[in-house]
Write an enzyme that holds these catalytic residues in place. Sequence first.
Site, short mmCIF file in Angstrom:
data_model
loop_
_atom_site.label_atom_id
_atom_site.label_comp_id
_atom_site.label_asym_id
_atom_site.label_seq_id
_atom_site.Cartn_x
_atom_site.Cartn_y
_atom_site.Cartn_z
CB SER A 149 3.61 62.18 106.26
OG SER A 149 4.41 61.02 106.21
CE1 TYR A 162 0.14 58.55 105.55
CE2 TYR A 162 2.44 58.71 104.88
CZ TYR A 162 1.44 58.92 105.82
OH TYR A 162 1.76 59.53 107.01
#
Length: 258
Positions: A149, A162
């Site tokens: 990501s 995250y």
Amino acid sequence: MDYKFKLSGKTAVITGAAGGIGFEVTDGFLQNGAENVFMVDFNHDALEQCADKMKAAYPEQNIFAITADLTKQADIANVVEEIKKTGVSVDILVNNAGIARDVYSMNETAEGWSKVVDLNLTAQFFMSQAIANAFLIPQKHGRIINMCSLGGIMGIPSAVAYSASKGGVLQMTKSLGAEWARFGIQVNCVCPGFVDTPLIAETKKNERWLAYVTMRNPMKRLANADDIVGSVLFLASNYANFINGTSVVVDGGYSCSG
């Protein structure tokens, strides 16, 4: 040297295949001739619906649905056993399953932290280990493509768990690429930016957030799930025969704009 982009005869395992990027990646593999595709997801009903759509669209290819919670070792072992029952081996693993939480760090809990890290990072490692031990190492070839990501390469406010998990994916990819190359296995990852999928549905409701990330991105929009597919297919193809332990950033230029 054959430079044609083709995946005919290949077998791919795709986690998180019941929606968003995973569904589009599944479609991309089948469009490019993959012979066998194993769709893995924890949401049984959604997975069956998605698998039925793929079977209707690609009746000549073999599509299998396996329900699994990849945070559980027993479920990972069961995925391997279900694949073995079909009598095929695996060429490509796409570790796509993941979760995000919009929580500021001062409010994060041990339970919330573990939920994110267990699926985004730990499950990716043990899924890679299981598929490598069962298929890729014995046959001395294979590709593993991890979904990282933008959060793995830069800080994202209100997403510390995250970002930490995806930073771990980035480093795990490098380590596995360095270790498993001797077995003919290439391990790489894709780092999408903000993608318009159900994963950010709640965050997207914040109009100020949406206006900011859209303004900051040089391409002035969020990515669509199908914007990510090409990079995954590239890393799975003959074009990527000497690419290992690295990442492909697919963010529209977000990370390079100040």
